[in-house]
Design an enzyme around this catalytic site. Structure first.
Site, PDB file in Angstrom:
ATOM      1  N   ARG A  62      -3.625   9.289   3.017  1.00 12.58           N
ATOM      2  CA  ARG A  62      -2.549   8.266   3.372  1.00 12.58           C
ATOM      3  C   ARG A  62      -1.879   8.176   4.807  1.00 12.58           C
ATOM      4  O   ARG A  62      -1.472   9.027   5.186  1.00 12.58           O
ATOM      5  CB  ARG A  62      -1.676   8.045   2.295  1.00 12.58           C
ATOM      6  CG  ARG A  62      -2.425   8.014   1.013  1.00 12.58           C
ATOM      7  CD  ARG A  62      -2.888   6.496   0.819  1.00 12.58           C
ATOM      8  NE  ARG A  62      -3.329   5.944  -0.538  1.00 12.58           N
ATOM      9  CZ  ARG A  62      -4.686   6.112  -0.752  1.00 12.58           C
ATOM     10  NH1 ARG A  62      -5.667   6.556   0.082  1.00 12.58           N
ATOM     11  NH2 ARG A  62      -5.245   5.745  -1.852  1.00 12.58           N
ATOM     12  N   GLU A 104      -0.506  -0.192   7.772  1.00 12.02           N
ATOM     13  CA  GLU A 104      -1.709  -0.837   7.896  1.00 12.02           C
ATOM     14  C   GLU A 104      -1.425  -2.616   7.187  1.00 12.02           C
ATOM     15  O   GLU A 104      -0.802  -2.180   6.323  1.00 12.02           O
ATOM     16  CB  GLU A 104      -2.749  -0.146   7.262  1.00 12.02           C
ATOM     17  CG  GLU A 104      -3.398   1.283   7.759  1.00 12.02           C
ATOM     18  CD  GLU A 104      -4.403   1.729   6.880  1.00 12.02           C
ATOM     19  OE1 GLU A 104      -4.998   1.297   5.822  1.00 12.02           O
ATOM     20  OE2 GLU A 104      -4.610   3.056   7.180  1.00 12.02           O
ATOM     21  N   HIS A 149      -9.663   3.156   8.178  1.00 12.67           N
ATOM     22  CA  HIS A 149      -9.411   3.454   6.848  1.00 12.67           C
ATOM     23  C   HIS A 149     -10.738   3.216   6.109  1.00 12.67           C
ATOM     24  O   HIS A 149     -11.199   2.563   5.002  1.00 12.67           O
ATOM     25  CB  HIS A 149      -8.413   2.461   6.203  1.00 12.67           C
ATOM     26  CG  HIS A 149      -7.971   3.072   4.845  1.00 12.67           C
ATOM     27  ND1 HIS A 149      -6.678   2.884   4.362  1.00 12.67           N
ATOM     28  CD2 HIS A 149      -8.387   3.871   3.842  1.00 12.67           C
ATOM     29  CE1 HIS A 149      -6.390   3.447   3.176  1.00 12.67           C
ATOM     30  NE2 HIS A 149      -7.522   4.242   2.880  1.00 12.67           N
TER      31      HIS A 149
END
Length: 390
Positions: free
Chosen positions: A208, A237, A254
């Site tokens: 993360r 993000e 990601h």
């Protein structure tokens, strides 16, 4: 029975797995709002959708599934209080992330050669993905250490303190994001940890974004202190820090867990959970449904002229070349377009992500040097038709 199923558009083959249960709709996960929940029975999301009271209050949703291993975006306490069933997909994308980490190692300098000749990898987080990374490293004969204060230490092989992880040649982050005491993982890697890392070390974050303090990392890199850095996840993000993107060695959108194989595995796991909740049997041929949806990946060829490191690099990059995703992200985010569009373009990269197959399970053909069959198998491949003179 006819259900209304709403799914993130980046979850593949939902119609294939659940279409027989009712009507399937798909929308961008980051854009899902309370108004979209009207008449929805089953909600399937990915990590970009926060599922809580604000999203579900007053809806008739009775089942929530996330096609991810991480669940920090799900308010499980709220779901339980409302009697809403919940399922996730632990391990579905684990091998995809493992192969992303290997691809990063293979693409940055001579890191792969260093590890195959005695270098050490430090793994932060020994959950499903951390365990999978450790298992693959062990199969390849690569030394590793593990830091995970959130688990019983007696269950962790090669357990060490964080300081010893930061002394490793590669540090790869696989911790869940938590602010809970006494071991919050948010900004676990901050100023002090970055100062401890050697400038030549390789730091990988595929967990993360906020596990790594992005602002501190940018300052550290701007001062020329290293480390070599590969980021798949970012704070803020989809509006990522473009200055940081320009400083890292490799940056991706990601997508570490975005192999087609992993996505289909997650969809199948959620499908089985939905059917179990409804007390419905799995459809016939369920075990091979993912294979049918994915199709067969092409056989890979190798040469007996390759060194051990070159063989491993060749096989990894034959299935997945991380440099392509880095180039796509830079071109998409850094091109001369309005700043406000960066987040939209980041999400578009994920939505339109190409078909990427996993290396594990691949057939490998060709002559091999003595001992290289073991390396092929360590990568999860089947050395069919190979010649091994050992």
């Amino acid at each position: 029975m006819s259900l209304t199923i709403l799914a993130d558009e980046n979850i593949p083959a939902v119609e294939h797995y659940l279409g027989d249960l009712g009507h399937v709709r798909q929308k961008p996960g980051r854009a899902l709002k309370r108004a979209d929940m009207e008449a929805v029975d089953v909600l399937l999301v990915r990590s970009v959708t926060r599922v809580d009271e604000a999203l579900l209050a007053g809806s008739r949703v009775k089942f929530v599934g996330t096609a991810t291993s991480g669940i920090d975006h799900i308010d499980q306490q709220y779901l339980e209080s409302r009697g809403i069933a919940f399922a996730y997909a632990p391990g579905a994308n684990a091998n995809s992330v493992v192969e992303y980490v290997l691809a990063a190692i293979a693409a940055v300098g001579d890191t792969l050669e260093l590890l195959l000749t005695g270098g050490v990898v430090g793994i932060v987080g020994y959950g499903i993905i951390g365990r999978a990374v450790a298992a693959r490293l062990a199969a390849l004969g690569i030394h590793y250490r593990i830091y995970d204060p959130w688990l019983d230490q007696s269950t962790i092989p090669h357990a060490v303190e964080l300081e010893q992880i930061l002394d490793c040649d590669v540090v790869t982050l696989h911790a869940e994001l938590t602010t809970a005491q006494p071991w919050p993982s948010r900004h676990l890697i901050g100023v002090a940890a970055l100062q401890r890392l050697r400038p030549t070390a390789l730091l990988i974050n595929a967990s993360r974004g906020a596990v790594l303090d992005n602002a501190a990392l940018l300052v550290h890199l701007e001062r020329g202190h290293g480390p070599l850095t590969v980021l798949d996840v970012w704070e803020g993000e989809p509006d990522i820090n473009t200055d940081l993107l320009q400083r890292v060695n490799l940056g991706t959108a990601h997508i570490a867990g975005y192999s087609l194989d992993g996505k289909l595995r997650a969809t199948q796991m959620l499908s089985e959970a939905v059917r179990a909740h409804l007390k419905l049997p799995s459809p016939q041929g369920g075990g091979t449904a993912g294979e049918a949806a994915a199709g067969e990946a092409k056989t890979l060829s190798v040469s007996d002229t390759l060194s051990s490191a070159a063989l491993v690099r060749h096989l990894i990059q034959s299935r997945y070349d991380i440099r392509l995703d880095d180039a796509l992200l830079r071109r998409t985010i850094l091109e001369d377009k309005p700043v406000g569009e960066r987040g939209i373009r980041f999400d578009l990269l994920r939505k339109s992500y190409r078909e990427r197959r996993e290396l594990a399970g691949s057939q490998v053909c060709g002559a091999l040097q003595p001992g290289h069959v073991a390396l092929v198998r360590a990568l999860g491949c089947n050395p069919a038709g190979t010649i091994d003179s050992t």
